[in-house]
Scaffold this active site. Structure first.
Site, PDB file in Angstrom:
ATOM      1  N   ASN A 126      -2.043   2.038   5.603  1.00  0.00           N
ATOM      2  CA  ASN A 126      -1.121   0.980   5.200  1.00  0.00           C
ATOM      3  C   ASN A 126      -0.825   0.159   6.435  1.00  0.00           C
ATOM      4  O   ASN A 126      -0.400   0.723   7.452  1.00  0.00           O
ATOM      5  CB  ASN A 126       0.169   1.596   4.635  1.00  0.00           C
ATOM      6  CG  ASN A 126       1.244   0.542   4.376  1.00  0.00           C
ATOM      7  OD1 ASN A 126       0.933  -0.631   4.207  1.00  0.00           O
ATOM      8  ND2 ASN A 126       2.497   0.960   4.355  1.00  0.00           N
ATOM      9  N   GLY A 127      -1.066  -1.154   6.367  1.00  0.00           N
ATOM     10  CA  GLY A 127      -0.801  -2.003   7.530  1.00  0.00           C
ATOM     11  C   GLY A 127      -1.969  -2.943   7.756  1.00  0.00           C
ATOM     12  O   GLY A 127      -2.798  -3.142   6.857  1.00  0.00           O
ATOM     13  N   LYS A 151      12.945 -15.471  -9.537  1.00  0.00           N
ATOM     14  CA  LYS A 151      12.764 -14.361 -10.486  1.00  0.00           C
ATOM     15  C   LYS A 151      11.849 -14.790 -11.622  1.00  0.00           C
ATOM     16  O   LYS A 151      10.937 -14.073 -12.004  1.00  0.00           O
ATOM     17  CB  LYS A 151      14.139 -13.962 -11.016  1.00  0.00           C
ATOM     18  CG  LYS A 151      14.368 -12.531 -11.234  1.00  0.00           C
ATOM     19  CD  LYS A 151      14.893 -11.732 -10.072  1.00  0.00           C
ATOM     20  CE  LYS A 151      14.092 -11.824  -8.808  1.00  0.00           C
ATOM     21  NZ  LYS A 151      14.610 -11.075  -7.709  1.00  0.00           N
ATOM     22  N   LYS A 188       5.951  -4.507  -3.673  1.00  0.00           N
ATOM     23  CA  LYS A 188       7.274  -4.268  -3.099  1.00  0.00           C
ATOM     24  C   LYS A 188       7.075  -3.961  -1.620  1.00  0.00           C
ATOM     25  O   LYS A 188       6.033  -3.443  -1.239  1.00  0.00           O
ATOM     26  CB  LYS A 188       7.843  -3.031  -3.812  1.00  0.00           C
ATOM     27  CG  LYS A 188       9.305  -2.817  -3.620  1.00  0.00           C
ATOM     28  CD  LYS A 188      10.057  -3.361  -4.776  1.00  0.00           C
ATOM     29  CE  LYS A 188      11.526  -3.176  -4.618  1.00  0.00           C
ATOM     30  NZ  LYS A 188      12.236  -4.249  -5.325  1.00  0.00           N
ATOM     31  N   ARG A 245       4.153  -0.283  -4.672  1.00  0.00           N
ATOM     32  CA  ARG A 245       3.868  -0.792  -3.333  1.00  0.00           C
ATOM     33  C   ARG A 245       2.562  -1.574  -3.285  1.00  0.00           C
ATOM     34  O   ARG A 245       2.233  -2.199  -2.267  1.00  0.00           O
ATOM     35  CB  ARG A 245       3.786   0.358  -2.336  1.00  0.00           C
ATOM     36  CG  ARG A 245       5.042   1.175  -2.246  1.00  0.00           C
ATOM     37  CD  ARG A 245       4.864   2.274  -1.235  1.00  0.00           C
ATOM     38  NE  ARG A 245       4.748   1.727   0.101  1.00  0.00           N
ATOM     39  CZ  ARG A 245       5.761   1.533   0.927  1.00  0.00           C
ATOM     40  NH1 ARG A 245       6.968   1.853   0.554  1.00  0.00           N
ATOM     41  NH2 ARG A 245       5.574   1.026   2.119  1.00  0.00           N
ATOM     42  N   CYS A 270       0.839  -1.195   0.000  1.00  0.00           N
ATOM     43  CA  CYS A 270       0.000   0.000   0.000  1.00  0.00           C
ATOM     44  C   CYS A 270       0.878   1.250   0.000  1.00  0.00           C
ATOM     45  O   CYS A 270       1.848   1.340   0.739  1.00  0.00           O
ATOM     46  CB  CYS A 270      -0.948   0.065   1.196  1.00  0.00           C
ATOM     47  SG  CYS A 270      -2.158  -1.256   1.210  1.00  0.00           S
ATOM     48  N   GLU A 272       8.126 -15.240 -10.367  1.00  0.00           N
ATOM     49  CA  GLU A 272       7.343 -14.070  -9.941  1.00  0.00           C
ATOM     50  C   GLU A 272       6.970 -13.145 -11.080  1.00  0.00           C
ATOM     51  O   GLU A 272       5.930 -12.493 -11.016  1.00  0.00           O
ATOM     52  CB  GLU A 272       8.028 -13.299  -8.808  1.00  0.00           C
ATOM     53  CG  GLU A 272       9.318 -12.620  -9.171  1.00  0.00           C
ATOM     54  CD  GLU A 272       9.939 -11.863  -7.998  1.00  0.00           C
ATOM     55  OE1 GLU A 272       9.206 -11.355  -7.152  1.00  0.00           O
ATOM     56  OE2 GLU A 272      11.179 -11.789  -7.960  1.00  0.00           O
ATOM     57  N   TRP A 290      -2.704  -2.772  -1.833  1.00  0.00           N
ATOM     58  CA  TRP A 290      -2.376  -4.198  -1.986  1.00  0.00           C
ATOM     59  C   TRP A 290      -3.296  -4.909  -0.990  1.00  0.00           C
ATOM     60  O   TRP A 290      -3.113  -4.795   0.222  1.00  0.00           O
ATOM     61  CB  TRP A 290      -0.906  -4.452  -1.656  1.00  0.00           C
ATOM     62  CG  TRP A 290      -0.488  -5.860  -1.929  1.00  0.00           C
ATOM     63  CD1 TRP A 290      -0.101  -6.376  -3.124  1.00  0.00           C
ATOM     64  CD2 TRP A 290      -0.398  -6.940  -0.985  1.00  0.00           C
ATOM     65  NE1 TRP A 290       0.205  -7.706  -2.985  1.00  0.00           N
ATOM     66  CE2 TRP A 290       0.035  -8.079  -1.687  1.00  0.00           C
ATOM     67  CE3 TRP A 290      -0.649  -7.064   0.374  1.00  0.00           C
ATOM     68  CZ2 TRP A 290       0.232  -9.305  -1.079  1.00  0.00           C
ATOM     69  CZ3 TRP A 290      -0.462  -8.291   0.992  1.00  0.00           C
ATOM     70  CH2 TRP A 290      -0.017  -9.399   0.255  1.00  0.00           C
ATOM     71  N   HIS A 322      17.519 -37.948  -6.698  1.00  0.00           N
ATOM     72  CA  HIS A 322      16.837 -38.535  -5.537  1.00  0.00           C
ATOM     73  C   HIS A 322      15.333 -38.320  -5.590  1.00  0.00           C
ATOM     74  O   HIS A 322      14.650 -38.411  -4.578  1.00  0.00           O
ATOM     75  CB  HIS A 322      17.433 -37.978  -4.243  1.00  0.00           C
ATOM     76  CG  HIS A 322      18.882 -38.342  -4.083  1.00  0.00           C
ATOM     77  ND1 HIS A 322      19.292 -39.608  -3.778  1.00  0.00           N
ATOM     78  CD2 HIS A 322      20.001 -37.614  -4.269  1.00  0.00           C
ATOM     79  CE1 HIS A 322      20.621 -39.645  -3.743  1.00  0.00           C
ATOM     80  NE2 HIS A 322      21.077 -38.436  -4.051  1.00  0.00           N
TER      81      HIS A 322
HETATM   82  C1  F6R Z   1      11.867 -10.895  -5.112  1.00  0.00           C
HETATM   83  C2  F6R Z   1      11.797  -9.849  -4.110  1.00  0.00           C
HETATM   84  C3  F6R Z   1      11.374 -10.227  -2.747  1.00  0.00           C
HETATM   85  C4  F6R Z   1      12.142  -9.408  -1.694  1.00  0.00           C
HETATM   86  C5  F6R Z   1      11.613  -9.725  -0.302  1.00  0.00           C
HETATM   87  C6  F6R Z   1      12.365  -8.988   0.772  1.00  0.00           C
HETATM   88  O1  F6R Z   1      12.280 -10.399  -6.339  1.00  0.00           O
HETATM   89  O2  F6R Z   1      12.032  -8.699  -4.381  1.00  0.00           O
HETATM   90  O3  F6R Z   1      11.528 -11.584  -2.528  1.00  0.00           O
HETATM   91  O4  F6R Z   1      13.500  -9.710  -1.788  1.00  0.00           O
HETATM   92  O5  F6R Z   1      10.258  -9.385  -0.230  1.00  0.00           O
HETATM   93  O6  F6R Z   1      12.240  -7.604   0.641  1.00  0.00           O
HETATM   94  P1  F6R Z   1      13.234  -6.628   1.359  1.00  0.00           P
HETATM   95  O7  F6R Z   1      14.575  -6.840   0.769  1.00  0.00           O
HETATM   96  O8  F6R Z   1      12.699  -5.264   1.095  1.00  0.00           O
HETATM   97  O9  F6R Z   1      13.209  -6.991   2.809  1.00  0.00           O
END
Ligand code: F6R
Length: 604
Positions: free
Chosen positions: A97-98, A481, A599, A27, A2, A484, A73, A500
């Protein structure tokens, strides 16, 4: 998670809010909305499920100069117009946000049922605030409800009868604020208003902010005035723009050589690692018997690279803990343990809470963080800031690389202090580290070739990333990567472990991205690759060989620059990032804003 923005000033609020939301969209991007004071003093709301561009389309022309905006979000309640913020209850409009964990209890305890029309926890906070608001005392209402809330929150609030004013308060969830010539700003992060000024402050937890068009004042919950601690941003607005690239992710992949140079160069003196400007004394590295790294996602994968490296150079056990798991297991650390928290945003709640738990056991906590002044940075004993600049694409690329680079610095420093490495060897090590920027650039120059080979993967249902040692840790990052941003299922496997069980999934044409950069296990990995090749896999091999044409080994070979094995991770992961990027673009997706993600994960 958010994005929040508030503005009161002397220009059109709607423009400031919509542009700010566009920048905060990373975000969270499933709904967006704004609330503003009309000339009549009434509060007007526009909101919709969808992106900020959808919100723009439903906004009318208005000259309001004070308002709040939100990009969501979803946590509680589906993605609907009704659940989008702002939420208005009676005389109060609020964005959040939260998570308010006890929102169910609050509804029954304060008889709020009839006031609610959405399924969100946020609306409960708005209803509660309205219940306590007497039409005059906005701060009194905030003081009355905040102790009732359990969870994390950053609120921006408009109260009827207070036109031109924004009230705000936070617990855990981030907020920054600034006063500029256009007015006063508040937001989840600086990117929202960086174009207006460079000076800002981090809103302290539980400070109640009152913003007018010219002033920001703060008081604590007891009414005592608080002075802001001003700080200056170290990057400019272009760093948060696409700068000619089609996407943020591609821009950020390309920024890696510079980001690494910015992170390590100021920390090398006389050819050796020097962390004195970071205020980290050598004593921090002395006598450590074990290290625990806590992080999530890509940051945790960077930690795994750190583990391999430090364990080998220092011969002390290093554990990498998934932060969300670490929190709920009795931590096996002592007051002599070093705990390293890794986070781009510095706000990831699981990492923050894991750090808080670790701090109960040891005073030796260090964080590797990108966002200056963030909670994790502030709460750890020492901070090593990475200088990647703002990372906007949801999938981490440059932040991951600088986190790895930071571990190389730390490993060398630890090994020097503990006399596990000679100064000459440490200098060679640091020289190698300085050269990784060139090897990344060399790989980026092969982007067209890498883009071509991703065509082979676009229709795949399953893919595998395999490697041994450091290559295995990179496989995890490569698989994450790809998953996602392209939604292609990918699994990372230690190459020797495939047989295995998982090798049963290899059939004709299944893409396997194999990494073979580690000399001491090279022949073993090649044998594992032959095993999957023999079962029909389509193998894309990354190695430092100049050329491999043997079709019994691979279908496509990507030649990485020749470097000391330990440093091949930088160029190799860049290839994996580019593969994921073009797989996403090739499928017509938006790599910057993959579905369901956001993010900065500030919910547990
Ligand atoms: C994947 C990605 C996430 C972040 C994770 C931690 O591409 O970006 O897996 O690495 O959410 O985020 P931070 O580094 O902000 O704690």
């Amino acid at each position: 998670m958010c994005g929040i923005i508030g503005f009161s000033g002397n220009v059109r609020a709607q423009d400031v809010l919509l542009d700010g939301l566009q920048r905060l969209e990373y975000r969270g991007y499933d709904s967006a909305g704004i609330a503003y004071f009309k000339e009549t003093g009434k509060i007007s709301i526009r909101k919709t499920a969808g992106k900020v561009r959808d919100l723009r389309a439903i906004c009318d022309d208005n000259e309001a100069t004070c308002g709040i905006g939100h990009t969501r979000w979803a946590t509680h309640g589906g993605v609907t117009n009704r659940n989008a913020h702002p939420h208005k209850c009676g005389d109060v409009a609020l964005i959040h946000n939260g998570i308010i964990e006890n929102y169910h209890e609050l509804v029954s305890e304060y008889g709020l049922e009839d006031r609610l029309i959405s399924d969100t926890d946020t609306e409960v906070a708005a209803a509660l605030l309205d219940k306590f608001y007497d039409g005059e005392d906005a701060i009194g209402a905030i003081k009355a409800i905040v102790p009732l809330l359990r969870g994390s929150f950053a609120f921006c609030i408009l109260f009827k009868n207070h036109p031109g004013e924004i009230y705000a308060i936070r617990n855990v969830s981030p907020l920054v604020a600034a006063k500029c010539k256009e007015g006063t700003f508040i937001a989840s992060d600086l990117t929202a208003f960086i174009e207006y000024g460079r000076e800002y402050f981090i809103v302290p937890e539980y400070a109640i902010l009152t913003m007018t068009d010219t002033e920001i004042t703060m008081q604590d919950m007891d009414g005592k005035a608080i002075e802001p601690e001003m700080t200056e941003v170290s990057w400019d607005v272009t760093a948060a723009q696409k700068d000619g690239y089609p996407t943020y992710m591609l821009k950020e992949i390309n920024e890696q050589p510079d980001a690494i140079a910015r992170t390590i160069t100021p920390r090398i003196s006389g050819g050796l690692p020097n962390l004195s400007d970071d205020g980290i004394p050598d004593s921090f590295f002395e006598g450590c018997r074990d290290i625990t790294i806590i992080a999530c996602g890509s940051a945790m994968h960077a930690g795994m690279v750190g583990k391999s490296l430090i364990q080998e150079m220092l011969e002390v056990p290093v554990t990498v803990a998934i932060a969300s798991e670490f929190r709920y297991e009795p931590p096996v650390i002592t007051d002599e343990s070093i705990v390293i928290a890794v986070s781009q945003s510095g706000e990831t709640i699981d990492t923050l809470e894991a750090l808080r738990l670790a701090k109960k056991k040891t005073k030796k906590t260090l964080s590797i963080v990108n966002v200056k002044g963030s909670s994790i940075a502030r709460e750890s004993d020492y901070v090593l800031y990475t200088h990647a600049g703002p990372e906007i694409a949801v999938a981490s690329t440059k932040a991951y690389s600088v986190q790895m680079a930071s571990f190389y610095l730390l490993a060398c420093k630890l090994a020097l202090v503990q006399k596990k490495i000679s100064e000459d060897d440490a200098k060679k090590f640091m020289e190698n580290l300085q050269n990784v920027s060139d090897s990344i650039s060399a790989v980026i120059a092969q982007s067209d070739k890498i883009e071509q080979l991703t065509k082979r993967m676009l229709n795949a249902n399953n893919t595998f990333f395999i490697g041994r040692g450091l290559d295995y840790t990179l496989s995890m990052e490569g698989a994450l990567k790809l998953k996602e941003i392209s939604y292609i299922h990918a699994e990372a496997y230690a190459a020797g472990e495939l047989k295995h069980g998982t090798i049963a999934l290899i059939s004709e044409g299944v893409p396997v991205i194999a990494l073979a950069t580690q000399g001491h296990v090279y022949s073993k990995v090649i044998s594992n690759i032959r095993e999957v090749k023999a079962r029909g896999a389509y193998v894309i091999l990354l190695s430092m060989d100049e050329k491999i044409t043997d079709r019994a080994i691979c279908d496509t070979h990507i030649s990485l620059p020749k470097v000391d094995d330990r440093f091949a991770v930088f160029s190799a992961v860049t290839v994996l990032q580019i593969i994921a990027y073009y797989a996403s673009v090739g499928k017509g997706l938006d790599p910057d804003q993959p579905r369901n993600l956001a993010k900065s994960v500030t919910v547990e």
